[in-house]
Design a protein around this motif. Structure first.
Motif, PDB file in Angstrom:
ATOM      1  N   ALA A 214      -5.535  -3.687   1.711  1.00 53.69           N
ATOM      2  CA  ALA A 214      -5.896  -3.202   0.366  1.00 53.69           C
ATOM      3  C   ALA A 214      -6.631  -1.868   0.451  1.00 53.69           C
ATOM      4  O   ALA A 214      -6.338  -0.930  -0.306  1.00 53.69           O
ATOM      5  N   GLY A 215      -7.573  -1.758   1.373  1.00 55.97           N
ATOM      6  CA  GLY A 215      -8.302  -0.504   1.539  1.00 55.97           C
ATOM      7  C   GLY A 215      -7.396   0.625   1.990  1.00 55.97           C
ATOM      8  O   GLY A 215      -7.500   1.760   1.507  1.00 55.97           O
TER       9      GLY A 215
ATOM     10  N   TYR B 113      -4.192   5.773   1.276  1.00 55.92           N
ATOM     11  CA  TYR B 113      -3.045   6.476   1.854  1.00 55.92           C
ATOM     12  C   TYR B 113      -1.810   6.347   0.976  1.00 55.92           C
ATOM     13  O   TYR B 113      -1.619   5.344   0.300  1.00 55.92           O
ATOM     14  N   VAL B 114      -0.975   7.374   1.030  1.00 51.26           N
ATOM     15  CA  VAL B 114       0.306   7.395   0.317  1.00 51.26           C
ATOM     16  C   VAL B 114       1.379   7.931   1.260  1.00 51.26           C
ATOM     17  O   VAL B 114       1.078   8.514   2.298  1.00 51.26           O
TER      18      VAL B 114
ATOM     19  N   TRP C  44       1.855   7.783   6.870  1.00 53.84           N
ATOM     20  CA  TRP C  44       1.076   7.698   5.642  1.00 53.84           C
ATOM     21  C   TRP C  44       0.064   8.838   5.633  1.00 53.84           C
ATOM     22  O   TRP C  44      -0.514   9.182   6.663  1.00 53.84           O
ATOM     23  N   TYR C  45      -0.188   9.404   4.470  1.00 53.17           N
ATOM     24  CA  TYR C  45      -1.055  10.564   4.319  1.00 53.17           C
ATOM     25  C   TYR C  45      -2.315  10.189   3.545  1.00 53.17           C
ATOM     26  O   TYR C  45      -2.234   9.546   2.491  1.00 53.17           O
ATOM     27  N   LEU C  46      -3.454  10.622   4.073  1.00 57.01           N
ATOM     28  CA  LEU C  46      -4.735  10.347   3.433  1.00 57.01           C
ATOM     29  C   LEU C  46      -4.844  11.114   2.119  1.00 57.01           C
ATOM     30  O   LEU C  46      -4.567  12.311   2.059  1.00 57.01           O
TER      31      LEU C  46
ATOM     32  N   MET D 155      -9.239   5.523   7.223  1.00 54.14           N
ATOM     33  CA  MET D 155      -9.316   4.093   7.518  1.00 54.14           C
ATOM     34  C   MET D 155      -8.180   3.761   8.474  1.00 54.14           C
ATOM     35  O   MET D 155      -7.101   4.336   8.367  1.00 54.14           O
ATOM     36  N   ALA D 156      -8.431   2.859   9.386  1.00 53.54           N
ATOM     37  CA  ALA D 156      -7.399   2.453  10.335  1.00 53.54           C
ATOM     38  C   ALA D 156      -6.284   1.702   9.624  1.00 53.54           C
ATOM     39  O   ALA D 156      -6.506   1.039   8.601  1.00 53.54           O
TER      40      ALA D 156
END
Length: 157
Positions: A50-51, A56-57, A74-76, A83-84
């Motif tokens: 969830a986090g 990320y997207v 995935w991009y922050l 986040m890991a």
């Protein structure tokens, strides 16, 4: 085995003992150590997921910070803390803690003392994120703290 912490959240048993010993020692020196939240100690896979999905997207955001997850990049998102990826975090093992306000006096104390309790930093760019690295090889300061706790419990029982 996960152990519930006094102020919420859980940690693996040896990690919890080391954390509690370190918190007690820091308090003696006027430093308050606490997790940033109950979600910043042990996390289930689902809470990590969830986090991660909140931060990320799949579209490039221009932050330059990426993670691999489910064979995709995935991009922050801008303004979000890294986040890991789920399944790769030491929070999922209950051996990592994100320490609140890890700067100034608190960070100085951690840098001078955390290794005595079995903690180290995974990433130098994340001064708040520490992990327990001693496993069953309990550090001397943790053993001493546990013995003091046992002696106090016997005195008052």
């Amino acid at each position: 085995v996960l152990v519930r912490l006094e102020k919420g959240g859980k940690l693996e048993k040896n990690t919890a003992d080391a954390w509690n010993a370190m918190v007690s020692s820091a308090k003696f020196y006027g430093v308050e150590l606490k997790p940033t939240s109950v979600g910043d100690v042990y996390r289930t896979f689902d809470s990590q997921l969830a986090g991660f999905m909140d931060r990320y997207v799949l579209k490039d955001t221009g932050t330059g910070k990426t993670r691999k997850f489910r064979n995709k990049t995935w991009y922050l998102k801008k303004g979000k803390a890294p986040m890991a990826a789920p399944g790769t975090s030491n929070h999922n093992l209950g051996i990592a803690i994100d320490v609140a306000n890890a700067n100034g006096k608190i960070l100085e104390w951690l840098l001078a003392n955390a290794d005595d309790y079995g903690f180290t930093w995974e990433l130098q760019v994340e001064p708040w994120h520490i992990r327990y690295v001693c496993g069953d090889a309990i550090p001397a300061k943790v053993t001493a703290w546990k013995e003091a706790q046992d002696a106090t419990a016997c005195t008052y029982s």
